[in-house]
Write a protein that holds these residues in place. Structure first.
Motif, PDB file in Angstrom:
ATOM      1  N   GLN A 114       0.824  -1.201   0.000  1.00 20.38           N
ATOM      2  CA  GLN A 114       0.000   0.000   0.000  1.00 20.38           C
ATOM      3  C   GLN A 114       0.864   1.259   0.000  1.00 20.38           C
ATOM      4  OE1 GLN A 114      -3.392   0.005  -0.411  1.00 20.38           O
ATOM      5  NE2 GLN A 114      -2.991   2.170  -0.768  1.00 20.38           N
ATOM      6  N   PHE A 115       1.985   1.225   0.705  1.00 18.49           N
ATOM      7  CA  PHE A 115       2.904   2.361   0.753  1.00 18.49           C
ATOM      8  C   PHE A 115       3.432   2.684  -0.648  1.00 18.49           C
ATOM      9  CE2 PHE A 115       7.383   3.796   1.267  1.00 18.49           C
ATOM     10  CZ  PHE A 115       7.138   5.015   1.886  1.00 18.49           C
ATOM     11  N   VAL A 116       3.839   1.678  -1.400  1.00 19.38           N
ATOM     12  CA  VAL A 116       4.346   1.907  -2.750  1.00 19.38           C
ATOM     13  C   VAL A 116       3.245   2.471  -3.638  1.00 19.38           C
ATOM     14  CG1 VAL A 116       5.256   0.765  -4.832  1.00 19.38           C
ATOM     15  CG2 VAL A 116       6.208   0.225  -2.580  1.00 19.38           C
ATOM     16  N   MET A 120       3.244   6.215  -5.431  1.00 14.88           N
ATOM     17  CA  MET A 120       3.007   6.438  -6.862  1.00 14.88           C
ATOM     18  C   MET A 120       1.912   7.480  -7.068  1.00 14.88           C
ATOM     19  SD  MET A 120       5.237   4.729  -8.465  1.00 14.88           S
ATOM     20  CE  MET A 120       4.615   4.942 -10.123  1.00 14.88           C
ATOM     21  N   GLU A 121       0.869   7.412  -6.264  1.00 12.11           N
ATOM     22  CA  GLU A 121      -0.223   8.396  -6.363  1.00 12.11           C
ATOM     23  C   GLU A 121       0.257   9.799  -6.035  1.00 12.11           C
ATOM     24  OE1 GLU A 121      -3.588   8.304  -7.192  1.00 12.11           O
ATOM     25  OE2 GLU A 121      -3.045   6.348  -8.046  1.00 12.11           O
ATOM     26  N   CYS A 126      11.621   9.027  -4.303  1.00 14.16           N
ATOM     27  CA  CYS A 126      12.543   8.354  -3.395  1.00 14.16           C
ATOM     28  C   CYS A 126      11.881   8.210  -2.036  1.00 14.16           C
ATOM     29  CB  CYS A 126      13.846   9.137  -3.282  1.00 14.16           C
ATOM     30  SG  CYS A 126      15.076   8.331  -2.223  1.00 14.16           S
ATOM     31  N   ALA A 127      11.868   6.995  -1.518  1.00 11.73           N
ATOM     32  CA  ALA A 127      11.247   6.717  -0.223  1.00 11.73           C
ATOM     33  C   ALA A 127      12.248   5.951   0.640  1.00 11.73           C
ATOM     34  CB  ALA A 127       9.971   5.903  -0.413  1.00 11.73           C
ATOM     35  N   GLN A 153       9.658  -7.526  -6.970  1.00 12.05           N
ATOM     36  CA  GLN A 153       8.401  -7.997  -7.556  1.00 12.05           C
ATOM     37  C   GLN A 153       7.490  -6.851  -7.968  1.00 12.05           C
ATOM     38  OE1 GLN A 153       6.416 -10.970  -5.117  1.00 12.05           O
ATOM     39  NE2 GLN A 153       8.388 -11.681  -4.343  1.00 12.05           N
ATOM     40  N   LEU A 154       7.749  -5.658  -7.447  1.00 13.12           N
ATOM     41  CA  LEU A 154       6.911  -4.498  -7.757  1.00 13.12           C
ATOM     42  C   LEU A 154       7.508  -3.742  -8.935  1.00 13.12           C
ATOM     43  CD1 LEU A 154       6.259  -3.280  -4.112  1.00 13.12           C
ATOM     44  CD2 LEU A 154       4.655  -4.457  -5.621  1.00 13.12           C
ATOM     45  N   SER A 155       6.748  -3.649 -10.021  1.00 13.45           N
ATOM     46  CA  SER A 155       7.255  -2.987 -11.228  1.00 13.45           C
ATOM     47  C   SER A 155       7.515  -1.505 -10.995  1.00 13.45           C
ATOM     48  CB  SER A 155       6.277  -3.187 -12.385  1.00 13.45           C
ATOM     49  OG  SER A 155       5.027  -2.599 -12.074  1.00 13.45           O
TER      50      SER A 155
END
Length: 195
Positions: A114-116, A120-121, A126-127, A153-155
């Motif tokens: 959910q954080f990623v 993106m939203e 940079c996080a 795994q997250l594009s």
């Protein structure tokens, strides 16, 4: 005009060997099976698990363990070496932070995904994710090992690297995210005006 049921009966009678069921057998039994609650619960759990997998693609029940003192790192093809070096050295402004201390593995998986998505939203590039080193535990560096397996795994994740000392060192990880479509469009418009 003939009634449809009469037409059907006539067609069935024409076949010769078709006979109507006796009246008492025309009703189906609607009794529930004794274990219907168990079946219902099993079906719900299976559907929930399937939905959770569809909503959160981060998988991998078994991940390769990472030593608490080892850095974790990853870079997708196409990420420039200079960009990756700046990420590794902590030169990018950290626009979002996530602390996974005191999270179970399953909680961490859900929160990270959910954080990623939230990053993106919000057009975060940079996080920083703080996960701890997990030294001195029965299973050391569990969340660190999971992050190392999940992030590729997250594009949306272009690269990641263990943080610099001032940001948490080996107990934290910088994440470089791809630009959102909105940011790409803005960059394209900005650079096309120059030409």
């Amino acid at each position: 005009m003939a009634d449809e049921s009469d037409l059907f009966k006539g067609a069935m009678g024409a076949l010769g060997d078709v006979k109507p069921l006796p009246r008492e057998k025309q009703q189906a039994s609607l009794k529930k099976a004794v274990d219907s609650n168990l079946n219902l619960r099993a079906r719900r759990e299976a559907a929930t698990a399937q939905t959770a997998r569809e909503l959160n693609p981060l998988g991998g029940e078994f991940v390769d363990p990472v030593d608490p003192r080892d850095p974790i790192e990853f870079k997708r093809d196409g990420v420039q070496n200079g960009v990756y070096r700046n990420l590794r050295l902590g030169k990018y402004q950290v626009d979002a932070r996530l602390d996974l201390h005191n999270h179970t593995v399953e909680m961490a998986r859900s929160v990270l995904y959910q954080f990623v998505r939230d990053c993106m939203e919000a057009d975060v590039r940079c996080a920083l994710v703080t996960h701890g080193k997990g030294e001195g535990r029965k299973q050391p560096a569990v969340l660190k090992s999971c992050l190392n397996a999940w992030l590729p795994q997250l594009s949306e994740v272009l690269a990641f690297h263990s943080a610099q000392k001032q940001h948490g060192g080996l107990g934290a990880t910088y994440i470089l995210l791809r630009k959102s479509e909105r940011k790409r469009q803005q960059n394209w418009e900005q650079h096309s005006r120059r030409l």
